[in-house]
Design a protein around this motif. Structure first.
Motif, PDB file in Angstrom:
ATOM      1  N   LEU A 127     -11.508 -34.241  36.136  1.00 56.08           N
ATOM      2  CA  LEU A 127     -10.729 -33.811  37.312  1.00 56.08           C
ATOM      3  C   LEU A 127     -11.049 -32.367  37.676  1.00 56.08           C
ATOM      4  N   ILE A 140      -7.952 -34.146  44.437  1.00 53.60           N
ATOM      5  CA  ILE A 140      -8.972 -34.755  45.306  1.00 53.60           C
ATOM      6  C   ILE A 140      -9.505 -36.092  44.784  1.00 53.60           C
ATOM      7  N   PRO A 141      -9.875 -36.201  43.482  1.00 56.16           N
ATOM      8  CA  PRO A 141     -10.414 -37.504  43.061  1.00 56.16           C
ATOM      9  C   PRO A 141      -9.435 -38.640  43.315  1.00 56.16           C
ATOM     10  N   HIS A 199     -18.862 -39.447  35.214  1.00 54.21           N
ATOM     11  CA  HIS A 199     -18.758 -38.039  34.803  1.00 54.21           C
ATOM     12  C   HIS A 199     -19.077 -37.922  33.308  1.00 54.21           C
ATOM     13  N   LEU A 226     -17.001 -41.876  43.053  1.00 52.82           N
ATOM     14  CA  LEU A 226     -17.357 -40.460  42.838  1.00 52.82           C
ATOM     15  C   LEU A 226     -18.340 -40.291  41.679  1.00 52.82           C
ATOM     16  N   THR A 274     -13.723 -30.844  37.497  1.00 57.39           N
ATOM     17  CA  THR A 274     -15.014 -30.767  38.185  1.00 57.39           C
ATOM     18  C   THR A 274     -14.830 -30.720  39.698  1.00 57.39           C
ATOM     19  N   HIS A 275     -13.801 -31.417  40.176  1.00 56.10           N
ATOM     20  CA  HIS A 275     -13.652 -31.549  41.629  1.00 56.10           C
ATOM     21  C   HIS A 275     -12.998 -30.337  42.275  1.00 56.10           C
ATOM     22  N   VAL A 321     -22.479 -37.364  37.378  1.00 52.94           N
ATOM     23  CA  VAL A 321     -21.920 -36.014  37.475  1.00 52.94           C
ATOM     24  C   VAL A 321     -21.951 -35.385  36.092  1.00 52.94           C
ATOM     25  N   ASN A 356     -15.041 -28.588  44.775  1.00 52.67           N
ATOM     26  CA  ASN A 356     -15.033 -28.878  46.215  1.00 52.67           C
ATOM     27  C   ASN A 356     -14.498 -27.684  46.995  1.00 52.67           C
ATOM     28  N   THR A 361     -16.220 -38.802  52.671  1.00 51.89           N
ATOM     29  CA  THR A 361     -14.882 -39.110  52.154  1.00 51.89           C
ATOM     30  C   THR A 361     -13.832 -38.945  53.258  1.00 51.89           C
ATOM     31  N   LEU A 381     -25.052 -32.704  40.110  1.00 48.80           N
ATOM     32  CA  LEU A 381     -24.780 -34.015  40.728  1.00 48.80           C
ATOM     33  C   LEU A 381     -26.117 -34.689  40.902  1.00 48.80           C
ATOM     34  N   TYR A 397      -6.874 -29.033  44.955  1.00 49.59           N
ATOM     35  CA  TYR A 397      -8.197 -29.564  44.622  1.00 49.59           C
ATOM     36  C   TYR A 397      -8.191 -30.418  43.357  1.00 49.59           C
TER      37      TYR A 397
END
Ligand SMILES: Cc1cc2nc3c(=O)[nH]c(=O)nc-3n(C[C@H](O)[C@H](O)[C@H](O)COP(=O)(O)OP(=O)(O)OC[C@H]3O[C@@H](n4cnc5c(N)ncnc54)[C@H](O)[C@@H]3O)c2cc1C
Length: 458
Positions: free
Chosen positions: A175, A196-197, A91, A88, A177-178, A302, A181, A61, A327, A193
């Protein structure tokens, strides 16, 4: 050594060590990389059932950081980055499935657009945020920080920001979930964070020849600049700028760079105790399976934890969460299942009852019961594997810092002592390839400012 020409020793031949080796060699310094195992660190090529798998990072990314790295070296891009179908991924939230990025025909598209509009002001500042020394007197970092706080407002955590936006539950869950990261639950991850998506958007890539091509490219850039990469050479002690190795040998350089987990570095310097489980980011269990034929699955699926509060409680207690983030990457007959697990130094395999339950959940949710049982061969990398060359417990992104010291305001100094610098996942905020490359660019800039380039200095 001529003035400006400094012999550099780099500890650790993961992506961070190799990237910085290229940059410093480009400045004309002779560079040696010492790697205890194989170059590549978390990224390595495995053979499973006759198929090649690349372990560790699977999504490439923020390619602007890679392009900045290439520009510094004056190199063309040999990676041939290919957009990953489905970005991504799909989900599977308890409130319905959400593809990210959300496509126009999806009922959540209007909400997704609202989300993108909200973070638009940050977009032009992302490159600087990822590759500039985090010093408020630098105008580009200051502008980037202002843009970031303009978007996150008073919300410190990803959870706090997402709640305040009042998104429909399925989008909010996807959202959240990310936040992982950051290696932490959304209640403990900085608000950045949650963005991020949207910031990644459609820019999710993989090199045409697989992630292993990134490692091959870094190695070939390094060799072309005369870098010596020594594999199977473990540093056991560091004093001043002298390294001692497991075989008892020692060497002194003008300059050292640690591309290790910061806690490992502290141990080599005779400092610090291991962090307790509650103060670590998460670890992973990676299952690589060679199937008899292509899996009937999208490129990326995901499965978030169904309840982030229960998930966080378990992580904090160093216990198994009721369910976790899974994942799933499918690429023809190659299947990779990555489970997020607490960073407890423990052997963990597909036969563990908790892992079995998670794999059943994955197969049932994706409608492919028995898929893993059909595999011709399976290999597993567990937290012990990640702990062997990394942070205690196998924490992928190292220590978990309090919020006010997370993200761009991280506590790890780039220069912990005179003559000693550090880069890598546990040092530069963000985690993952963009942070590793951004951190290498940052430290290269700082070293370049502190020491004249060999080409110019002597
Ligand atoms: C399962 C998994 C999935 C991931 N998915 C993604 C993703 O999709 N996208 C993304 O961008 N990132 C992802 N990441 C993160 C990414 O892989 C890492 O951030 C990155 O590879 C770390 O690089 P590094 O050089 O900082 O650390 P490492 O790869 O850990 O390198 C450190 C090196 O130091 C060596 N070393 C340690 N001690 C010594 C010593 N005493 N002497 C000499 N050498 C030593 C180690 O052997 C190792 O090679 C993922 C990671 C994992 C584990």
């Amino acid at each position: 050594m001529g003035e400006g020409r400094q012999s550099v020793g780099i500890l650790g031949g993961g992506l961070a060590g190799l990237a910085l080796a290229c940059l410093l060699a480009e400045r004309g310094h002779p560079v040696t990389v010492y790697e205890r195992d194989r170059a590549g660190g978390k990224l390595r090529r495995l053979e499973v059932g006759g198929l090649a798998f690349d372990t560790g990072p699977s999504l490439f990314t923020f390619p602007e950081v890679w392009r900045a790295f290439l520009a510094r070296l004056g190199e063309a891009d040999p990676l041939d980055l290919q957009p990953l179908p489905g970005g991504l991924g799909l989900h599977h939230t308890p409130f319905g499935t959400v593809p990210l990025p959300v496509p126009p025909e999806h009922p959540l598209f209007a909400e997704w657009e609202r989300y993108l509009t909200r973070l638009e002001p940050l977009r032009p500042h992302l490159g600087p945020l990822l590759s500039t020394p985090p010093q408020l007197w630098r105008p580009d970092f200051l502008r980037a920080s202002r843009a970031l706080f303009g978007v996150t407002g008073p919300h410190l955590t990803a959870e706090g920001w997402i709640r305040a936006q009042r998104y429909p539950p399925a989008l909010a869950h996807a959202l959240r979930t990310h936040a992982l990261n950051a290696g932490r639950a959304p209640q403990d991850a900085p608000a950045l964070y949650a963005l991020i998506p949207g910031l990644v958007g459609h820019e999710v890539f993989r090199p045409a020849r697989g992630m292993g091509a990134l490692l091959e490219t870094l190695l070939s850039f390094a060799r072309a600049r005369g870098v010596e990469v020594l594999e199977g050479v473990e540093v056991t002690r560091l004093r001043g700028t002298t390294l001692t190795f497991r075989d008892g040998g020692a060497v002194t350089h003008d300059l050292l760079v640690s591309a290790l987990d910061p806690q490992r570095l502290r141990r080599l310097r005779g400092q610090g105790a291991p962090s307790p489980a509650a103060r670590r980011t998460v670890s992973g269990l990676a299952i690589y399976a060679a199937l008899p034929g292509p899996a009937p699955l999208p490129a990326t699926s995901v499965l978030p934890p169904s309840d982030f509060r229960a998930f966080r409680r378990a992580l904090r207690a160093g216990a198994w969460p009721p369910d976790t983030l899974a994942l799933v990457h499918a690429d023809g007959p190659r299947l990779a299942v990555l489970l997020t697990v607490p960073a407890l130094t423990r052997r963990l395999g597909p036969d563990h009852p908790w892992v079995q339950a998670e794999l059943r959940r994955v197969e049932e949710t994706l409608g492919v019961p028995g898929l893993l049982r059909s595999a011709l061969d399976v290999q597993v990398l567990d937290p012990l594997h990640y702990a062997a060359g990394g942070h205690p417990g196998g924490a992928i992104y190292g220590a978990a810092h309090p919020l006010w010291r997370s993200g761009p305001f991280h506590p790890e100094p780039y220069r912990p002592a005179p003559g000693l610098w550090q880069v890598g996942t546990g040092v530069h905020p963000g985690g993952g390839i963009p942070a590793v490359l951004g951190g290498a660019l940052t430290v290269d800039r700082l070293i370049g400012a502190a020491i004249p380039d060999a080409h110019h200095g002597g």
